[in-house]
Design a protein around this motif. Sequence first.
Motif, PDB file in Angstrom:
ATOM      1  N   SER A 156       0.864  -1.178   0.000  1.00  0.00           N
ATOM      2  CA  SER A 156       0.000   0.000   0.000  1.00  0.00           C
ATOM      3  C   SER A 156       0.899   1.226   0.000  1.00  0.00           C
ATOM      4  O   SER A 156       1.949   1.248   0.661  1.00  0.00           O
ATOM      5  CB  SER A 156      -0.901  -0.005   1.235  1.00  0.00           C
ATOM      6  OG  SER A 156      -1.814  -1.083   1.170  1.00  0.00           O
ATOM      7  N   ALA A 157       0.500   2.247  -0.758  1.00  0.00           N
ATOM      8  CA  ALA A 157       1.397   3.385  -0.949  1.00  0.00           C
ATOM      9  C   ALA A 157       0.623   4.650  -1.269  1.00  0.00           C
ATOM     10  O   ALA A 157      -0.543   4.608  -1.680  1.00  0.00           O
ATOM     11  CB  ALA A 157       2.395   3.085  -2.077  1.00  0.00           C
ATOM     12  N   VAL A 158       1.320   5.769  -1.079  1.00  0.00           N
ATOM     13  CA  VAL A 158       0.790   7.080  -1.431  1.00  0.00           C
ATOM     14  C   VAL A 158       1.866   7.825  -2.210  1.00  0.00           C
ATOM     15  O   VAL A 158       3.036   7.861  -1.801  1.00  0.00           O
ATOM     16  CB  VAL A 158       0.406   7.897  -0.182  1.00  0.00           C
ATOM     17  CG1 VAL A 158      -0.143   9.268  -0.586  1.00  0.00           C
ATOM     18  CG2 VAL A 158      -0.619   7.150   0.669  1.00  0.00           C
ATOM     19  N   TYR A 159       1.473   8.403  -3.348  1.00  0.00           N
ATOM     20  CA  TYR A 159       2.380   9.224  -4.156  1.00  0.00           C
ATOM     21  C   TYR A 159       1.776  10.610  -4.332  1.00  0.00           C
ATOM     22  O   TYR A 159       0.545  10.752  -4.428  1.00  0.00           O
ATOM     23  CB  TYR A 159       2.595   8.582  -5.529  1.00  0.00           C
ATOM     24  CG  TYR A 159       3.307   7.255  -5.460  1.00  0.00           C
ATOM     25  CD1 TYR A 159       4.697   7.184  -5.456  1.00  0.00           C
ATOM     26  CD2 TYR A 159       2.587   6.068  -5.376  1.00  0.00           C
ATOM     27  CE1 TYR A 159       5.359   5.971  -5.373  1.00  0.00           C
ATOM     28  CE2 TYR A 159       3.238   4.844  -5.286  1.00  0.00           C
ATOM     29  CZ  TYR A 159       4.620   4.804  -5.285  1.00  0.00           C
ATOM     30  OH  TYR A 159       5.264   3.596  -5.190  1.00  0.00           O
ATOM     31  N   ALA A 164       1.668  14.487  -6.468  1.00  0.00           N
ATOM     32  CA  ALA A 164       1.387  14.823  -7.863  1.00  0.00           C
ATOM     33  C   ALA A 164       2.622  14.823  -8.756  1.00  0.00           C
ATOM     34  O   ALA A 164       2.504  14.877  -9.986  1.00  0.00           O
ATOM     35  CB  ALA A 164       0.696  16.187  -7.935  1.00  0.00           C
ATOM     36  N   LEU A 165       3.797  14.736  -8.153  1.00  0.00           N
ATOM     37  CA  LEU A 165       5.036  14.637  -8.915  1.00  0.00           C
ATOM     38  C   LEU A 165       5.598  13.218  -8.903  1.00  0.00           C
ATOM     39  O   LEU A 165       6.690  12.962  -9.418  1.00  0.00           O
ATOM     40  CB  LEU A 165       6.079  15.610  -8.359  1.00  0.00           C
ATOM     41  CG  LEU A 165       5.722  17.099  -8.512  1.00  0.00           C
ATOM     42  CD1 LEU A 165       6.722  17.967  -7.758  1.00  0.00           C
ATOM     43  CD2 LEU A 165       5.666  17.490  -9.982  1.00  0.00           C
ATOM     44  N   GLY A 166       4.851  12.300  -8.304  1.00  0.00           N
ATOM     45  CA  GLY A 166       5.279  10.908  -8.251  1.00  0.00           C
ATOM     46  C   GLY A 166       6.211  10.592  -7.098  1.00  0.00           C
ATOM     47  O   GLY A 166       6.784   9.498  -7.043  1.00  0.00           O
ATOM     48  N   LYS A 167       6.354  11.500  -6.157  1.00  0.00           N
ATOM     49  CA  LYS A 167       7.203  11.256  -4.996  1.00  0.00           C
ATOM     50  C   LYS A 167       6.481  10.339  -4.004  1.00  0.00           C
ATOM     51  O   LYS A 167       5.314  10.549  -3.699  1.00  0.00           O
ATOM     52  CB  LYS A 167       7.559  12.569  -4.306  1.00  0.00           C
ATOM     53  CG  LYS A 167       8.416  12.403  -3.062  1.00  0.00           C
ATOM     54  CD  LYS A 167       8.680  13.750  -2.388  1.00  0.00           C
ATOM     55  CE  LYS A 167       9.474  13.573  -1.104  1.00  0.00           C
ATOM     56  NZ  LYS A 167       9.700  14.880  -0.415  1.00  0.00           N
ATOM     57  N   GLU A 168       7.192   9.320  -3.527  1.00  0.00           N
ATOM     58  CA  GLU A 168       6.598   8.401  -2.562  1.00  0.00           C
ATOM     59  C   GLU A 168       6.441   9.090  -1.216  1.00  0.00           C
ATOM     60  O   GLU A 168       7.393   9.566  -0.628  1.00  0.00           O
ATOM     61  CB  GLU A 168       7.474   7.158  -2.412  1.00  0.00           C
ATOM     62  CG  GLU A 168       6.903   6.106  -1.480  1.00  0.00           C
ATOM     63  CD  GLU A 168       7.833   4.913  -1.347  1.00  0.00           C
ATOM     64  OE1 GLU A 168       7.906   4.124  -2.305  1.00  0.00           O
ATOM     65  OE2 GLU A 168       8.504   4.801  -0.302  1.00  0.00           O
ATOM     66  N   VAL A 169       5.214   9.132  -0.735  1.00  0.00           N
ATOM     67  CA  VAL A 169       4.899   9.745   0.554  1.00  0.00           C
ATOM     68  C   VAL A 169       4.775   8.687   1.642  1.00  0.00           C
ATOM     69  O   VAL A 169       5.098   8.933   2.804  1.00  0.00           O
ATOM     70  CB  VAL A 169       3.586  10.559   0.458  1.00  0.00           C
ATOM     71  CG1 VAL A 169       3.224  11.192   1.800  1.00  0.00           C
ATOM     72  CG2 VAL A 169       3.703  11.634  -0.620  1.00  0.00           C
ATOM     73  N   LEU A 170       4.314   7.502   1.244  1.00  0.00           N
ATOM     74  CA  LEU A 170       4.078   6.416   2.207  1.00  0.00           C
ATOM     75  C   LEU A 170       4.209   5.083   1.492  1.00  0.00           C
ATOM     76  O   LEU A 170       3.830   4.954   0.324  1.00  0.00           O
ATOM     77  CB  LEU A 170       2.686   6.568   2.828  1.00  0.00           C
ATOM     78  CG  LEU A 170       2.205   5.561   3.874  1.00  0.00           C
ATOM     79  CD1 LEU A 170       1.212   6.237   4.819  1.00  0.00           C
ATOM     80  CD2 LEU A 170       1.546   4.338   3.243  1.00  0.00           C
ATOM     81  N   PHE A 171       4.726   4.082   2.208  1.00  0.00           N
ATOM     82  CA  PHE A 171       4.820   2.727   1.670  1.00  0.00           C
ATOM     83  C   PHE A 171       4.804   1.753   2.839  1.00  0.00           C
ATOM     84  O   PHE A 171       5.432   1.984   3.865  1.00  0.00           O
ATOM     85  CB  PHE A 171       6.110   2.533   0.872  1.00  0.00           C
ATOM     86  CG  PHE A 171       6.300   1.124   0.367  1.00  0.00           C
ATOM     87  CD1 PHE A 171       5.734   0.721  -0.825  1.00  0.00           C
ATOM     88  CD2 PHE A 171       7.019   0.195   1.115  1.00  0.00           C
ATOM     89  CE1 PHE A 171       5.893  -0.579  -1.283  1.00  0.00           C
ATOM     90  CE2 PHE A 171       7.184  -1.101   0.671  1.00  0.00           C
ATOM     91  CZ  PHE A 171       6.620  -1.493  -0.536  1.00  0.00           C
ATOM     92  N   SER A 172       4.073   0.629   2.676  1.00  0.00           N
ATOM     93  CA  SER A 172       4.033  -0.373   3.738  1.00  0.00           C
ATOM     94  C   SER A 172       3.936  -1.770   3.147  1.00  0.00           C
ATOM     95  O   SER A 172       3.248  -1.992   2.152  1.00  0.00           O
ATOM     96  CB  SER A 172       2.830  -0.141   4.657  1.00  0.00           C
ATOM     97  OG  SER A 172       2.733  -1.182   5.612  1.00  0.00           O
ATOM     98  N   ASN A 173       4.632  -2.730   3.786  1.00  0.00           N
ATOM     99  CA  ASN A 173       4.532  -4.129   3.373  1.00  0.00           C
ATOM    100  C   ASN A 173       4.238  -5.045   4.555  1.00  0.00           C
ATOM    101  O   ASN A 173       4.601  -6.216   4.547  1.00  0.00           O
ATOM    102  CB  ASN A 173       5.812  -4.579   2.654  1.00  0.00           C
ATOM    103  CG  ASN A 173       7.060  -4.409   3.523  1.00  0.00           C
ATOM    104  OD1 ASN A 173       6.965  -4.068   4.701  1.00  0.00           O
ATOM    105  ND2 ASN A 173       8.216  -4.652   2.940  1.00  0.00           N
TER     106      ASN A 173
END
Length: 257
Positions: free
Chosen positions: A209-212, A214-223
């Motif tokens: 699960s992730a959040v990017y 508007a410039l495609g920068k990763e804001v959040l990521f979880s595994n």
Amino acid sequence: MSKSLNIALLQTELFWEQPEKNRIHISNAIKELRPEVDLLLLPEMFTTGFTMSPENIDAIEGSRTLDWMRELATAKQLAISGSIVFNEKGKYYNRLFFVEPSKVSIYDKRHTFTLAGESDVYTAGKAKTIIDFKGFKICPLICYDLRFPVWSRNVEHYDLLIYVANWPKTRINAWDVLLKARAIENMSYCIGVNRIGIDKIGHEYPGHSAVYDALGKEVLFSNKPEICYVTLDKKHIKTTRRKLKFLEDQDKFNLEE
């Protein structure tokens, strides 16, 4: 109009074709949900897992889950969204509900997953849904929709694109890449909420699960199994689009059946 939006993503295992057990599980998982959360996002088919046997699910379960979502939204004063198996007049839908305390919006999955036979048992949706929520325009989509950029094209000037999913480990690289691509090409926040664990037919789900932005920068990521929190800033959308007017140059087109 809100300048920010506080979102919680529930990345969790699911119990196969057991709606009541999943509702109880999710209710317990979010007991300590942060009070500032405006929107809680759940995975695709969060009451059953990605079942291709919707006839195994009592027809009343769709309404029960919707009632549960309404009660939860009212009790916690937030919106809650995810998709479920829904039986409407004998037809099955992979239907996303976006439930606010006083309003319900729906989206039926447009691209049913032919590889798994979803197109044989579920009726495909025909329309996008754009939701105005606390000053943000939101476009909710479902899993396989992610592979079809024309369907998500930002002609409505939405601020947030959401994908709820059961996306397997074998193709997770595509999930990672396409979420980022959808954010960049649509100049919007893009959120993907996937499940985790192994389902009854042996498919493994790694989360991601992730959040990017508007410039495609990763804001959040979880595994891992957890509730993830993120705050979206409306100023980021306005500033980026004012500086980089890429959406003004997009091709004009009409979708046809």
